[in-house]
Design a protein around this motif. Sequence first.
Motif, short mmCIF file in Angstrom:
data_model
loop_
_atom_site.label_atom_id
_atom_site.label_comp_id
_atom_site.label_asym_id
_atom_site.label_seq_id
_atom_site.Cartn_x
_atom_site.Cartn_y
_atom_site.Cartn_z
N GLU A 55 6.34 -15.35 50.85
CA GLU A 55 5.44 -14.38 50.20
C GLU A 55 4.02 -14.95 50.13
O GLU A 55 3.05 -14.27 50.45
CB GLU A 55 5.94 -14.08 48.78
CG GLU A 55 5.11 -13.00 48.11
CD GLU A 55 5.50 -12.79 46.63
OE1 GLU A 55 5.28 -11.68 46.14
OE2 GLU A 55 6.01 -13.73 46.00
N GLY A 58 2.11 -14.58 53.15
CA GLY A 58 1.81 -13.21 53.57
C GLY A 58 2.84 -12.61 54.52
O GLY A 58 2.62 -11.55 55.09
N VAL A 60 6.16 -11.89 53.69
CA VAL A 60 7.01 -10.90 53.02
C VAL A 60 6.31 -10.45 51.74
O VAL A 60 5.41 -11.14 51.25
CB VAL A 60 8.42 -11.46 52.67
CG1 VAL A 60 9.13 -11.98 53.90
CG2 VAL A 60 8.35 -12.52 51.59
N VAL A 61 6.72 -9.29 51.28
CA VAL A 61 6.19 -8.82 49.99
C VAL A 61 7.36 -8.57 49.06
O VAL A 61 8.44 -8.15 49.50
CB VAL A 61 5.39 -7.50 50.12
CG1 VAL A 61 4.01 -7.76 50.65
CG2 VAL A 61 6.11 -6.46 50.94
N ARG A 63 9.01 -6.39 46.14
CA ARG A 63 8.88 -5.09 45.48
C ARG A 63 9.72 -5.14 44.20
O ARG A 63 10.88 -5.53 44.25
CB ARG A 63 9.40 -3.97 46.38
CG ARG A 63 8.58 -3.87 47.64
CD ARG A 63 8.64 -2.47 48.23
NE ARG A 63 8.05 -2.52 49.55
CZ ARG A 63 8.63 -2.06 50.65
NH1 ARG A 63 9.80 -1.48 50.59
NH2 ARG A 63 8.03 -2.16 51.82
N CYS A 71 6.59 -8.18 55.63
CA CYS A 71 5.30 -7.54 55.38
C CYS A 71 4.94 -6.61 56.53
O CYS A 71 4.88 -7.02 57.68
CB CYS A 71 4.23 -8.60 55.23
SG CYS A 71 2.75 -7.95 54.55
N ASP A 73 3.08 -3.53 55.48
CA ASP A 73 2.45 -2.40 54.82
C ASP A 73 0.97 -2.59 54.57
O ASP A 73 0.53 -3.64 54.15
CB ASP A 73 3.10 -2.17 53.46
CG ASP A 73 4.41 -1.44 53.62
OD1 ASP A 73 5.21 -1.50 52.72
OD2 ASP A 73 4.60 -0.82 54.67
N ALA A 386 2.79 -10.47 62.19
CA ALA A 386 3.19 -10.80 60.81
C ALA A 386 3.46 -12.29 60.68
O ALA A 386 3.16 -12.90 59.65
CB ALA A 386 4.42 -10.00 60.42
N LYS A 394 -2.44 -7.67 56.42
CA LYS A 394 -1.53 -6.53 56.19
C LYS A 394 -1.50 -5.65 57.41
O LYS A 394 -2.55 -5.36 57.99
CB LYS A 394 -2.02 -5.70 55.01
CG LYS A 394 -1.87 -6.41 53.70
CD LYS A 394 -2.64 -5.68 52.63
CE LYS A 394 -2.58 -6.45 51.32
NZ LYS A 394 -3.74 -6.19 50.49
N ARG A 396 0.83 -2.14 59.13
CA ARG A 396 1.90 -1.17 58.94
C ARG A 396 2.30 -0.67 60.31
O ARG A 396 1.45 -0.21 61.07
CB ARG A 396 1.39 -0.03 58.07
CG ARG A 396 2.34 1.11 58.02
CD ARG A 396 1.96 2.15 56.99
NE ARG A 396 3.07 3.08 56.92
CZ ARG A 396 3.10 4.25 57.55
NH1 ARG A 396 2.07 4.65 58.23
NH2 ARG A 396 4.16 5.01 57.48
#
Length: 472
Positions: A55, A58, A60-61, A63, A71, A73, A386, A394, A396
């Motif tokens: 995390e 950067g 993984v995020v 929730r 990650c 998004d 990523a 970031k 998406r």
Amino acid sequence: MADSPPNYQAIANRLRAAIRRGDLAPGAKMPSVRRLAEIEQVSAPTAEHALRVLEASGLVVARPRSGFYVCADMPAEPLAPQPGATARPVTLTANVHALFAQVRAPGLIALGAASPCAAWLPDKALARSMLGAARRLGASGLAYSVPPGRLDLRSQIARRAARWGLHISPDQLVLTQGQSQAMRLALQVTCKAGDVVAVESPCYFGTLMLLRSLGLRAIEVPTHPRTGMDLAALAQILQRHRVSAVVSVPTANNPLGFTMSIADKRTLVRLLDDAGVPLIEDDVYGDLSAGKPRAPACKAFDESGNVLYCTSVSKTLAPGWRIGWIAPGHRFEAVLEARVEASLAGSPLFEAALADMFSSGDYDRHLRRYGQRIKDSVRTFSSRIAAAWPAGMKLRAPDDGFLLWVELPAHVNALSLCEAAASEGISIGPGAMFCPDGSRYAHHVRINCAQPATPKLLAALDRIGALAAVQA
Ligand SMILES: Cc1ncc(COP(=O)(O)O)c(C=O)c1O
């Protein structure tokens, strides 16, 4: 002998490698802390520590109450409507010309321009169609194809459109030289110099260039990376400004990659109809919905003829054939006249050959294979970025299409990054190109994934990541 890394670090390294290989795709849920602890036979705090390391970098995020995700998004919040947003002339074109200059350079690793790689286009089928058309047409293939263009192609286009819900007669279509000419005609018949056109923010730079060349001003509508143009903000803008047209790429948006929901497309059409403002729809990526039913364009919901629908086969089949079309609704006559004035006529050979690609089924066969290839490449490129680009970045994965819009950490200067990459033979699209005066998206870049994920290309992505990291 070097010490082996602590347990949490070794686990984080393994997970990082899985993300890098694409085994864990952007957006995928990571194993839960408990599951990871079981798999790795470590304590829950150690498993959680490993996920927190990812995390922090950067990758993984977290929730709330849901777990960790690879990650993928952009921030989910819409951009705040700009209070007092102003209509501005388009001033930024230098970067566009720099990008085109790069594209001309031999041996370039082309991650910038949104062109499909030639190796993925059905050259043999296209050559067959072209030869067949040349034989069939004989000397008449050398004549002008007078606007609105050949009926066989317009009939095929109408037949295909009916499959996704647009019921249109061939008589309501005008063939053009690519989507760019269709868009130019649409702007010409709806606006005059000095007028204001509302565009998505960020906005495809080709549209911005057209606005500039026609002396039009742009007003940017906040645009959500997942759902598209903020319709409440658009309604406000329509109340406060005299807007002559709205331009949108509602399906497989360039550069954000969203496809607007059907409900939002209907609302957009109704909103503009009520306001008496024409909608100019750019559907150039509309056929790229691999494995899913083709998304209907806004035009399918247009009951009054207020939507000017523009598209081409440049993103799916043959950018160099320069064939596009426009369904201008009740502005048909004006568009037809403007089409003649623009460049007199089209090419009967290309038009007949494209009609043949459609009627033979070759186009649909190609789309299925091409769409799958795009999907695979988007996945691999996203995972690589990523894994290899600086922490805090970031991105998406797009709903449809082949473009990745990447937001780098705020301190990264994307223009300098693009220059550094260009000096090493790698071209990428700087975010500032997608804003009328270049004042936004200074730390964003756009990446074209319509090409095979070769080791050379993946190494180029790693290199861009390294160049961005140097700016830290
Ligand atoms: C959104 C969008 N519209 C239009 C075009 C240009 O289409 P054409 O080559 O048919 O003029 C592009 C090319 O990048 C594009 O991304």
